[in-house]
Write a protein that holds these residues in place. Structure first.
Motif, PDB file in Angstrom:
ATOM      1  N   ARG A 234       0.726  -1.363   0.081  1.00  0.00           N
ATOM      2  CA  ARG A 234      -0.050  -0.119  -0.007  1.00  0.00           C
ATOM      3  C   ARG A 234       0.815   1.131   0.012  1.00  0.00           C
ATOM      4  NH1 ARG A 234      -2.656  -0.286   6.111  1.00  0.00           N
ATOM      5  NH2 ARG A 234      -0.861   0.337   7.225  1.00  0.00           N
ATOM      6  N   GLN A 235       0.331   2.132  -0.493  1.00  0.00           N
ATOM      7  CA  GLN A 235       1.166   3.742  -0.556  1.00  0.00           C
ATOM      8  C   GLN A 235      -0.016   4.660  -0.196  1.00  0.00           C
ATOM      9  OE1 GLN A 235       3.472   4.044  -4.042  1.00  0.00           O
ATOM     10  NE2 GLN A 235       4.865   5.668  -2.740  1.00  0.00           N
ATOM     11  N   ALA A 236       0.279   5.306   0.742  1.00  0.00           N
ATOM     12  CA  ALA A 236      -0.457   6.569   1.142  1.00  0.00           C
ATOM     13  C   ALA A 236       0.196   7.786   0.626  1.00  0.00           C
ATOM     14  CB  ALA A 236      -0.736   6.744   2.598  1.00  0.00           C
ATOM     15  N   PRO A 237      -0.509   8.911   0.216  1.00  0.00           N
ATOM     16  CA  PRO A 237       0.242  10.139  -0.228  1.00  0.00           C
ATOM     17  C   PRO A 237       1.372  10.597   0.653  1.00  0.00           C
ATOM     18  CG  PRO A 237      -2.085  10.303  -0.312  1.00  0.00           C
ATOM     19  CD  PRO A 237      -2.224   9.023   0.461  1.00  0.00           C
ATOM     20  N   GLY A 238       2.523  10.829  -0.002  1.00  0.00           N
ATOM     21  CA  GLY A 238       3.661  11.333   0.606  1.00  0.00           C
ATOM     22  C   GLY A 238       4.673  10.333   1.369  1.00  0.00           C
ATOM     23  N   LYS A 239       4.041   8.979   1.216  1.00  0.00           N
ATOM     24  CA  LYS A 239       4.700   7.966   1.958  1.00  0.00           C
ATOM     25  C   LYS A 239       5.336   6.890   1.123  1.00  0.00           C
ATOM     26  CE  LYS A 239       2.170   8.411   6.382  1.00  0.00           C
ATOM     27  NZ  LYS A 239       1.301   7.808   7.320  1.00  0.00           N
ATOM     28  N   GLU A 240       6.118   6.237   1.531  1.00  0.00           N
ATOM     29  CA  GLU A 240       6.872   5.132   0.689  1.00  0.00           C
ATOM     30  C   GLU A 240       5.909   3.935   0.758  1.00  0.00           C
ATOM     31  OE1 GLU A 240      11.675   5.541   1.445  1.00  0.00           O
ATOM     32  OE2 GLU A 240      10.665   4.030   2.071  1.00  0.00           O
ATOM     33  N   ARG A 241       6.053   3.067  -0.391  1.00  0.00           N
ATOM     34  CA  ARG A 241       5.151   1.967  -0.442  1.00  0.00           C
ATOM     35  C   ARG A 241       5.602   0.815   0.302  1.00  0.00           C
ATOM     36  NH1 ARG A 241       3.821  -0.082  -6.459  1.00  0.00           N
ATOM     37  NH2 ARG A 241       3.408   2.061  -6.477  1.00  0.00           N
ATOM     38  N   GLU A 242       4.530   0.508   1.169  1.00  0.00           N
ATOM     39  CA  GLU A 242       4.592  -0.445   2.384  1.00  0.00           C
ATOM     40  C   GLU A 242       4.153  -1.803   2.046  1.00  0.00           C
ATOM     41  OE1 GLU A 242       2.738  -0.480   6.939  1.00  0.00           O
ATOM     42  OE2 GLU A 242       2.106   0.953   5.409  1.00  0.00           O
ATOM     43  N   GLY A 243       5.065  -2.781   2.479  1.00  0.00           N
ATOM     44  CA  GLY A 243       4.562  -4.345   2.416  1.00  0.00           C
ATOM     45  C   GLY A 243       3.395  -4.508   3.377  1.00  0.00           C
ATOM     46  N   VAL A 244       2.398  -5.006   2.930  1.00  0.00           N
ATOM     47  CA  VAL A 244       1.353  -5.305   3.853  1.00  0.00           C
ATOM     48  C   VAL A 244       1.306  -6.776   4.500  1.00  0.00           C
ATOM     49  CG1 VAL A 244      -1.237  -5.256   4.213  1.00  0.00           C
ATOM     50  CG2 VAL A 244      -0.165  -3.375   3.075  1.00  0.00           C
ATOM     51  N   SER A 245       1.344  -7.518   3.319  1.00  0.00           N
ATOM     52  CA  SER A 245       1.233  -8.968   3.428  1.00  0.00           C
ATOM     53  C   SER A 245       1.808  -9.633   2.324  1.00  0.00           C
ATOM     54  CB  SER A 245      -0.282  -9.622   3.588  1.00  0.00           C
ATOM     55  OG  SER A 245      -0.151 -10.929   4.036  1.00  0.00           O
ATOM     56  N   CYS A 246       2.129 -11.043   2.198  1.00  0.00           N
ATOM     57  CA  CYS A 246       2.597 -11.818   1.165  1.00  0.00           C
ATOM     58  C   CYS A 246       2.381 -13.217   1.471  1.00  0.00           C
ATOM     59  CB  CYS A 246       4.060 -11.470   0.781  1.00  0.00           C
ATOM     60  SG  CYS A 246       5.346 -12.070   1.970  1.00  0.00           S
TER      61      CYS A 246
ATOM     62  N   ALA B 166      -4.991   4.043   1.935  1.00  0.00           N
ATOM     63  CA  ALA B 166      -3.948   4.278   0.772  1.00  0.00           C
ATOM     64  C   ALA B 166      -4.435   3.428  -0.528  1.00  0.00           C
ATOM     65  CB  ALA B 166      -2.986   3.429   1.285  1.00  0.00           C
ATOM     66  N   VAL B 167      -3.644   3.716  -1.485  1.00  0.00           N
ATOM     67  CA  VAL B 167      -3.898   2.601  -2.499  1.00  0.00           C
ATOM     68  C   VAL B 167      -3.467   1.445  -2.274  1.00  0.00           C
ATOM     69  CG1 VAL B 167      -3.655   2.462  -5.098  1.00  0.00           C
ATOM     70  CG2 VAL B 167      -3.698   4.933  -4.163  1.00  0.00           C
ATOM     71  N   TYR B 168      -4.051   0.335  -2.451  1.00  0.00           N
ATOM     72  CA  TYR B 168      -3.496  -1.063  -2.303  1.00  0.00           C
ATOM     73  C   TYR B 168      -3.116  -1.725  -3.667  1.00  0.00           C
ATOM     74  CZ  TYR B 168      -4.460  -0.640   2.660  1.00  0.00           C
ATOM     75  OH  TYR B 168      -4.584  -0.551   3.875  1.00  0.00           O
ATOM     76  N   TYR B 169      -2.032  -2.107  -3.736  1.00  0.00           N
ATOM     77  CA  TYR B 169      -1.430  -3.007  -4.806  1.00  0.00           C
ATOM     78  C   TYR B 169      -1.203  -4.375  -4.628  1.00  0.00           C
ATOM     79  CZ  TYR B 169      -0.541   1.774  -6.423  1.00  0.00           C
ATOM     80  OH  TYR B 169      -0.346   3.219  -6.825  1.00  0.00           O
ATOM     81  N   CYS B 170      -1.404  -5.264  -5.615  1.00  0.00           N
ATOM     82  CA  CYS B 170      -1.136  -6.529  -5.557  1.00  0.00           C
ATOM     83  C   CYS B 170       0.179  -6.612  -6.588  1.00  0.00           C
ATOM     84  CB  CYS B 170      -2.054  -7.620  -5.724  1.00  0.00           C
ATOM     85  SG  CYS B 170      -2.614  -7.716  -7.364  1.00  0.00           S
ATOM     86  N   ALA B 171       1.131  -7.669  -6.099  1.00  0.00           N
ATOM     87  CA  ALA B 171       2.199  -7.604  -6.994  1.00  0.00           C
ATOM     88  C   ALA B 171       2.643  -9.438  -7.095  1.00  0.00           C
ATOM     89  CB  ALA B 171       3.224  -6.916  -6.469  1.00  0.00           C
ATOM     90  N   ALA B 172       3.410  -9.721  -7.844  1.00  0.00           N
ATOM     91  CA  ALA B 172       3.789 -11.088  -8.125  1.00  0.00           C
ATOM     92  C   ALA B 172       5.410 -11.267  -8.413  1.00  0.00           C
ATOM     93  CB  ALA B 172       3.186 -11.717  -9.375  1.00  0.00           C
ATOM     94  N   ASP B 173       5.762 -12.126  -7.704  1.00  0.00           N
ATOM     95  CA  ASP B 173       7.506 -12.295  -7.862  1.00  0.00           C
ATOM     96  C   ASP B 173       7.688 -13.439  -8.783  1.00  0.00           C
ATOM     97  OD1 ASP B 173       9.926 -12.936  -5.375  1.00  0.00           O
ATOM     98  OD2 ASP B 173       9.942 -12.760  -7.692  1.00  0.00           O
ATOM     99  N   SER B 174       7.796 -13.344  -9.923  1.00  0.00           N
ATOM    100  CA  SER B 174       7.913 -14.714 -10.757  1.00  0.00           C
ATOM    101  C   SER B 174       9.405 -15.251 -10.696  1.00  0.00           C
ATOM    102  CB  SER B 174       7.879 -13.974 -12.178  1.00  0.00           C
ATOM    103  OG  SER B 174       8.933 -13.348 -12.774  1.00  0.00           O
ATOM    104  N   GLU B 175      10.298 -14.556  -9.865  1.00  0.00           N
ATOM    105  CA  GLU B 175      11.661 -15.210  -9.653  1.00  0.00           C
ATOM    106  C   GLU B 175      11.901 -16.105  -8.669  1.00  0.00           C
ATOM    107  OE1 GLU B 175      14.248 -11.873  -9.799  1.00  0.00           O
ATOM    108  OE2 GLU B 175      13.669 -11.067 -11.843  1.00  0.00           O
ATOM    109  N   VAL B 176      10.640 -16.735  -8.052  1.00  0.00           N
ATOM    110  CA  VAL B 176      10.856 -17.896  -7.150  1.00  0.00           C
ATOM    111  C   VAL B 176      10.433 -18.942  -7.861  1.00  0.00           C
ATOM    112  CG1 VAL B 176       9.904 -16.251  -5.354  1.00  0.00           C
ATOM    113  CG2 VAL B 176       8.096 -17.595  -6.633  1.00  0.00           C
ATOM    114  N   THR B 177      10.576 -19.906  -7.232  1.00  0.00           N
ATOM    115  CA  THR B 177      10.426 -21.521  -7.798  1.00  0.00           C
ATOM    116  C   THR B 177       8.977 -21.895  -7.041  1.00  0.00           C
ATOM    117  OG1 THR B 177      11.208 -23.030  -6.272  1.00  0.00           O
ATOM    118  CG2 THR B 177      12.630 -22.145  -7.932  1.00  0.00           C
TER     119      THR B 177
END
Length: 129
Positions: free
Chosen positions: A38-50, A92-103
């Motif tokens: 998630r990222q709130a205005p003026g703040k860095e992108r923060e890891g919420v969960s994975c 905040a704006v919440y984003y999902c992301a994928a890490d393809s560099e795992v097995t």
């Protein structure tokens, strides 16, 4: 082509709940690690969960522990973030992301946004009375 589409954001009162969805295409969600940020205005992108590819191990940032739950539905190729007891500081704006560099056998996932190479467009969550 890898694509992630978030949905479920909106306006909710403090103490309320929302469930965010991350619908994936172009890959299967149990082959990649998936993270919510998630990222709130003026703040860095923060890891919420994975959630890891193998064993679906889950990890949470301090702000999410005890309130948020990440889960995965392989049949729907979708990852969810259930958010309860929401607070104004969760806005905040919440984003999902994928890490393809795992097995498919990796049992951990990263809470650092730099560890992910595919991103959705984000969904706005506003917690306000």
């Amino acid at each position: 082509q890898v694509q992630l589409v978030e949905s479920g954001g909106g306006l909710v009162q403090p103490g309320g709940s929302l469930r965010l969805s991350c619908a994936a295409s172009g890959f299967t969600v149990d082959y990649y690690a998936i993270g919510w940020f998630r990222q709130a205005p003026g703040k860095e992108r923060e890891g919420v969960s994975c959630i890891s590819s193998s064993d679906a191990n889950t990890y949470y940032g301090d702000s999410a522990k005890g309130r948020f739950t990440i889960s995965r539905d392989n049949a729907k190729n979708t990852v969810y973030l259930q958010m309860n007891s929401l607070k104004p500081e969760d806005t905040a704006v919440y984003y999902c992301a994928a890490d393809s560099e795992v097995t498919p056998y990796d049992s951990s996932c990263s809470m650092w946004f730099g560890g992910y190479n595919y991103w959705g467009q984000g969904t706005q969550v506003t917690v306000s009375s």
